[in-house]
Design a protein around this motif. Sequence first.
Motif, PDB file in Angstrom:
ATOM      1  N   GLY A 184       0.835  -1.193   0.000  1.00 11.96           N
ATOM      2  CA  GLY A 184       0.000   0.000   0.000  1.00 11.96           C
ATOM      3  C   GLY A 184       0.868   1.241   0.000  1.00 11.96           C
ATOM      4  O   GLY A 184       1.745   1.400   0.861  1.00 11.96           O
ATOM      5  N   ALA A 185       0.654   2.126  -0.957  1.00  9.14           N
ATOM      6  CA  ALA A 185       1.500   3.316  -1.062  1.00  9.14           C
ATOM      7  C   ALA A 185       1.357   4.236   0.148  1.00  9.14           C
ATOM      8  O   ALA A 185       2.239   5.055   0.416  1.00  9.14           O
ATOM      9  N   ALA A 186       0.245   4.104   0.879  1.00 16.84           N
ATOM     10  CA  ALA A 186       0.034   4.925   2.074  1.00 16.84           C
ATOM     11  C   ALA A 186       0.286   4.139   3.363  1.00 16.84           C
ATOM     12  O   ALA A 186      -0.161   4.550   4.438  1.00 16.84           O
ATOM     13  N   ASP A 187       0.999   3.039   3.257  1.00 15.03           N
ATOM     14  CA  ASP A 187       1.310   2.201   4.425  1.00 15.03           C
ATOM     15  C   ASP A 187       2.342   2.918   5.294  1.00 15.03           C
ATOM     16  O   ASP A 187       3.488   3.130   4.877  1.00 15.03           O
ATOM     17  N   GLU A 188       1.958   3.271   6.507  1.00 18.39           N
ATOM     18  CA  GLU A 188       2.849   3.998   7.403  1.00 18.39           C
ATOM     19  C   GLU A 188       3.941   3.118   8.005  1.00 18.39           C
ATOM     20  O   GLU A 188       4.892   3.626   8.617  1.00 18.39           O
ATOM     21  N   PHE A 189       3.816   1.794   7.825  1.00 19.42           N
ATOM     22  CA  PHE A 189       4.820   0.878   8.364  1.00 19.42           C
ATOM     23  C   PHE A 189       5.910   0.543   7.349  1.00 19.42           C
ATOM     24  O   PHE A 189       6.887  -0.125   7.698  1.00 19.42           O
ATOM     25  N   TYR A 214      -0.003   0.288  -4.381  1.00 19.15           N
ATOM     26  CA  TYR A 214      -1.388   0.670  -4.662  1.00 19.15           C
ATOM     27  C   TYR A 214      -1.672   2.052  -4.068  1.00 19.15           C
ATOM     28  O   TYR A 214      -1.620   2.230  -2.846  1.00 19.15           O
ATOM     29  N   PRO A 215      -1.966   3.034  -4.921  1.00 20.78           N
ATOM     30  CA  PRO A 215      -2.161   4.415  -4.447  1.00 20.78           C
ATOM     31  C   PRO A 215      -3.247   4.512  -3.378  1.00 20.78           C
ATOM     32  O   PRO A 215      -4.340   3.955  -3.530  1.00 20.78           O
ATOM     33  N   GLY A 216      -2.917   5.189  -2.294  1.00 18.11           N
ATOM     34  CA  GLY A 216      -3.883   5.438  -1.231  1.00 18.11           C
ATOM     35  C   GLY A 216      -4.133   4.280  -0.295  1.00 18.11           C
ATOM     36  O   GLY A 216      -4.798   4.445   0.736  1.00 18.11           O
ATOM     37  N   ALA A 217      -3.613   3.098  -0.613  1.00 13.21           N
ATOM     38  CA  ALA A 217      -3.874   1.917   0.226  1.00 13.21           C
ATOM     39  C   ALA A 217      -2.979   1.946   1.465  1.00 13.21           C
ATOM     40  O   ALA A 217      -1.784   2.239   1.378  1.00 13.21           O
ATOM     41  N   ARG A 218      -3.582   1.617   2.593  1.00  9.54           N
ATOM     42  CA  ARG A 218      -2.860   1.628   3.857  1.00  9.54           C
ATOM     43  C   ARG A 218      -2.499   0.203   4.266  1.00  9.54           C
ATOM     44  O   ARG A 218      -2.833  -0.775   3.595  1.00  9.54           O
ATOM     45  N   HIS A 219      -1.801   0.084   5.374  1.00 10.77           N
ATOM     46  CA  HIS A 219      -1.420  -1.230   5.877  1.00 10.77           C
ATOM     47  C   HIS A 219      -2.685  -2.057   6.153  1.00 10.77           C
ATOM     48  O   HIS A 219      -3.680  -1.539   6.637  1.00 10.77           O
ATOM     49  N   LEU A 235      -4.630   1.701  15.456  1.00 11.14           N
ATOM     50  CA  LEU A 235      -3.583   1.417  14.484  1.00 11.14           C
ATOM     51  C   LEU A 235      -3.947   2.022  13.131  1.00 11.14           C
ATOM     52  O   LEU A 235      -5.114   2.028  12.738  1.00 11.14           O
ATOM     53  N   PRO A 236      -2.965   2.512  12.369  1.00  9.77           N
ATOM     54  CA  PRO A 236      -3.237   3.114  11.056  1.00  9.77           C
ATOM     55  C   PRO A 236      -3.369   2.042   9.962  1.00  9.77           C
ATOM     56  O   PRO A 236      -2.563   1.949   9.036  1.00  9.77           O
ATOM     57  N   ILE A 237      -4.387   1.199  10.072  1.00  7.69           N
ATOM     58  CA  ILE A 237      -4.644   0.147   9.093  1.00  7.69           C
ATOM     59  C   ILE A 237      -6.060   0.320   8.558  1.00  7.69           C
ATOM     60  O   ILE A 237      -6.944   0.834   9.253  1.00  7.69           O
ATOM     61  N   ALA A 238      -6.288  -0.098   7.315  1.00  2.00           N
ATOM     62  CA  ALA A 238      -7.601   0.087   6.706  1.00  2.00           C
ATOM     63  C   ALA A 238      -7.761  -0.836   5.503  1.00  2.00           C
ATOM     64  O   ALA A 238      -6.786  -1.119   4.783  1.00  2.00           O
ATOM     65  N   TYR A 239      -8.983  -1.275   5.295  1.00  2.00           N
ATOM     66  CA  TYR A 239      -9.304  -2.102   4.131  1.00  2.00           C
ATOM     67  C   TYR A 239      -9.444  -1.213   2.898  1.00  2.00           C
ATOM     68  O   TYR A 239      -9.945  -0.087   2.975  1.00  2.00           O
ATOM     69  N   ASP A 240      -9.002  -1.746   1.753  1.00  2.00           N
ATOM     70  CA  ASP A 240      -9.143  -1.049   0.478  1.00  2.00           C
ATOM     71  C   ASP A 240      -9.610  -2.079  -0.546  1.00  2.00           C
ATOM     72  O   ASP A 240      -8.832  -2.932  -0.986  1.00  2.00           O
ATOM     73  N   ALA A 241     -10.883  -2.028  -0.907  1.00  2.00           N
ATOM     74  CA  ALA A 241     -11.472  -3.060  -1.762  1.00  2.00           C
ATOM     75  C   ALA A 241     -10.778  -3.169  -3.112  1.00  2.00           C
ATOM     76  O   ALA A 241     -10.567  -4.274  -3.628  1.00  2.00           O
ATOM     77  N   GLU A 242     -10.424  -2.034  -3.706  1.00  2.00           N
ATOM     78  CA  GLU A 242      -9.799  -2.077  -5.032  1.00  2.00           C
ATOM     79  C   GLU A 242      -8.395  -2.664  -4.955  1.00  2.00           C
ATOM     80  O   GLU A 242      -8.000  -3.478  -5.803  1.00  2.00           O
ATOM     81  N   ALA A 243      -7.623  -2.265  -3.952  1.00  2.00           N
ATOM     82  CA  ALA A 243      -6.286  -2.828  -3.790  1.00  2.00           C
ATOM     83  C   ALA A 243      -6.359  -4.320  -3.466  1.00  2.00           C
ATOM     84  O   ALA A 243      -5.525  -5.110  -3.927  1.00  2.00           O
ATOM     85  N   ASP A 244      -7.352  -4.704  -2.683  1.00  2.00           N
ATOM     86  CA  ASP A 244      -7.570  -6.112  -2.381  1.00  2.00           C
ATOM     87  C   ASP A 244      -7.804  -6.893  -3.669  1.00  2.00           C
ATOM     88  O   ASP A 244      -7.157  -7.914  -3.936  1.00  2.00           O
TER      89      ASP A 244
END
Length: 261
Positions: A184-189, A214-219, A235-244
């Motif tokens: 994920g391009a927005a993964d803070e880890f 993947y643009p905007g996708a987080r951890h 925690l800075p984690i989130a689901y991203d359906a398109e990246a999935d």
Amino acid sequence: MMRSLFFLALLFSSGLQAALQEQAVSYTAGDTTLKGYLVWDDTKGDKQPGVLVVHEWWGLNDYARQRAKMLAELGYTALAVDMYGDGKSSEHAAEASTFMNSVVERAGISQLRFTAALAFLQKQASVDKGKIAAIGYCFGGATVLNMARLSTDLAAVVSFHGNLATQTPARAGQVKARVLVLNGAADEFVSADSIAAFEKEMTQAGVDYRLVNYPGARHGFSNPDADRLGKANNLPIAYDAEADKQSWEAMQQLFREVFKQ
């Protein structure tokens, strides 16, 4: 005639229900009992490629088992592995961190437990032991990358939002697997510096690899539970359906290539 049709329908229905075979399994690494989940589709024929599924830091939970089921539906025999022992899992970050550190902070434990799972999968009647890949999520993504670095005999490894840093960098000619990193391009880890270091490492070692951001996708972007778990654990984690969706398709394409399907 109606009676014959009824029994045909019953047989067809039973066949559909019996297609996906699921087993809770136990195997050992040293003195530790590991409790995994094995699944395959018995309508797909004998000697299927095998895929190891390495869980997130939460442990072997329903998410890892669901991914194994999805692989079985694609025609693979999948083993969701237990890296913590006794099938432990948690939804609490502090406990999950303790579980993870009990593996990563003890030299050789991760490799010992992974290779035990690999050996177990290779022994299964439905598996072509010469065609094995591994995928992993978060902690599991880092694990499969490190197993590739250690020359484990795998056709491919796929890391979904996994850590890229390592204390055992790949050496030239030692990595047997094709490597796919889905990040994920927005993964803070995962920092830009760690991505650059990873790509330099892979290039210098001559590894056949691909890294996708993947643009905007987080951890945690592949896990539908990431939003809930992130909120509960701050925690800075989130689901991203398109990246999935895109990452799962990228994995499938790699498997078609390495398994020549």
